[in-house]
Each structure stands twice: as C-alpha cells, then as structure tokens.
Design an enzyme around this catalytic site. Structure first.
Site: not given
Ligand code: R5P
Length: 289
Positions: A35, A184, A186, A211
């Site tokens: 591989g 946003k 997280r 984005d």
């Molecule tokens: C975060 O800071 C990035 O700009 C994107 O928003 C993020 O990587 C998107 O990730 P996901 O699609 O997993 O929400």
C-alpha cells in the site's frame, strides 16, 4: 515553466498549465503491494522553473506531496515552487492546550526544507504563514468568487462568524452589496450556536452565506436554518474550501438554494475556479516572489 501535478490536482494543473503556457511534467505513480506509494518524476527538471500543485487535504495527500517535493528537488530545478491549494491542519496553528502540536507549523517546516517558495489559498490563520523561513504567499480569491456570483442578483453577503467578515465584506464590495456576520459560538467540535445582527432585515433578501471552510457543515447548516427563519428568499451557500467531512454536501445542497465552493479541493460542488489567482502568482502579478 513546468507544472507538476501532485495529489488530487490534475484538473487545476491543466488550467494552470494552459494559463501560463507551460508543459505538464510526467509522474509515474503506483502502489507497492503493502500500500505504500511509489512515485517517479519522468520529465527532466534540471535547470527548469518548476511548480508543483498538490492537495494536502488527506494525510495520504501530505505523504504524496512530501515524496514529490523530495523527488523534484533532487532533480536540481532552477526554482521549485509548491502550490498547496488547501493547506490542511491550518486550524491547529497554536497550542490550544498543553501537550498539543502546532500542526500547521509541522507542515510548513517539512515542505519549506525542499522548495524555494510556497503559496496557498486563503489559509485559515495567517499565523501559519509566519512559521515559514522561505517566501510563503497566501492568495486571496475574492475576485474569482465575486465574478462567479455576479449575475445572481444578491442583496447581501453574510459571514457565519466575525472572523470571516473581512472576506464577506470584500466580496460584497466587489458586487456593490451589503455585508454582515452572525455571532457564532462553538459549543463543541460539531455544534455551534448563532445569533443574527439585530439591525439587519433579512426578510425577502437574496443572501450569499460564505465561509472559508465547510468541514462537517454544522456552521453552514445552522446559518441556513437561521436565514430561513429570518425570511431570506434565496440562500446561496459558498466557501473557499469544501471539505465536506462525512459527505455532508448532499444534505447542505438540499437545504440551500445553491451550493458552490472553489476548486482548491476537487469535488462535485467545486464550481468556482481559482486557477486565475494561481496563474497571476506564478506570473508575479499578485505579489508572488
Ligand atoms: C471556523 O473558524 C471556520 O471558519 C469554519 O466556520 C469552520 O471550520 C466550519 O466547520 P464546520 O463545517 O465543521 O462547522
């Protein structure tokens, strides 16, 4: 100039070769029985100006790119350039917790030992560029993106977070429309909460939500849900890099009116061509050294 295609980058390489009037170098690729990857550059590269274009999206792509830059540098080109359309591991550009690696620095250090200069497209964090001891350009694709959406009669560009606002603003300026961003937060690697700005009316608006990366799609799907609840009449979803972990693209495409990402990562929705930005860099027309 000679263009050499690395991992998963044949289509982009063909466009770059056409745009720069270059030949494409021949590379033999096969797998050993266990591989492991075997590659051999068959086109002589001695004294040539060589640009390798290689996708590092997968860990296998990183190995492929490493083997190729070693093979090419051993053939004594006059100049060796590495174009990494999507620079993976760019989100781990610092130690968030003790004991973690600075992953993007590891990649920069490895690649920069072999090539004379590097370029990538819209890296997640500019800090990674600073790790390089050789010229490393971070190419912007706002013009290609704006041109792609020019005839959509959009009213505004929305970034899903404040970090992407400058990109959204720049695309919106080129289209002569408004830009804004959501707040946003997280909550874990797969989940986010999102709030819209209180002073903007989305009702009946044709919106592009744009984005840098779509990975799991969590951020974008939450944005679509929010825009629908606020009455947006048309939702175009776009990103520079469409990673689509867990094949989330079909789900996103079914929720939005349109889904398009650039061709930094090849895929079914990679409809926005950014080869012109790479061609300009290779011709020294946009700050390429
Ligand atoms: C975060 O800071 C990035 O700009 C994107 O928003 C993020 O990587 C998107 O990730 P996901 O699609 O997993 O929400």
């Amino acid at each position: 100039m000679l263009i050499v295609a690395g991992n998963n980058s044949e289509q982009l390489c063909r466009r770059i070769a056409e745009g720069t009037g270059s030949q494409i170098g021949e590379v033999e690729k096969r797998r050993f029985p266990d591989g492991e990857l075997y590659i051999r550059v068959k086109t002589p590269l001695e004294k040539e100006d060589v640009a390798i274009v290689s996708d590092t999206r997968s860990d296998g792509g990183i190995i492929h790119t490493m083997l190729l830059v070693d093979a090419a540098s051993g053939m004594k080109p006059r100049r060796l350039t590495l174009i990494i359309p999507y620079f993976s591991y760019g989100r781990q550009h610092m130690r968030y917790k003790p004991g973690e690696p600075i992953s993007s620095k590891v990649l920069v250090t490895l690649f920069s030992n072999y090539v004379d200069r590097m370029a990538t497209i819209e890296i997640h964090d500019e800090e990674t560029i600073g790790f390089s001891k050789i010229p490393f350009s971070n190419l912007k694709v706002d013009h290609s993106v704006a041109e792609y959406y020019r005839n959509r009669k959009l009213d505004m560009v929305v970034s899903p977070d404040d970090g992407g606002y400058n990109r959204a603003r720049s695309i919106a300026d080129l289209l002569g429309i408004e830009a804004t961003y959501f707040n946003k937060i997280r909550t874990d690697p797969k989940n986010v909460t999102m709030e819209p700005p209180s002073d903007i009316n989305f009702n009946g608006k044709r919106v592009l939500i744009f984005d840098d990366i779509i990975s799991t799609g969590g951020t974008i799907m939450k944005s679509i849900e929010l825009l629908r609840s606020l009455g947006a009449s048309y939702i175009a979803v776009g990103a520079v890099h469409g990673l689509f972990a867990n094949n989330g693209h079909e789900r996103i495409a079914s929720l939005a009116d349109e889904l398009s990402v650039t061709n930094t990562v090849a895929g079914a929705y990679s409809k926005i061509d950014v080869s012109q930005e790479i061609i300009k860099y290779l011709k020294g027309e946009n700050g390429g050294k």
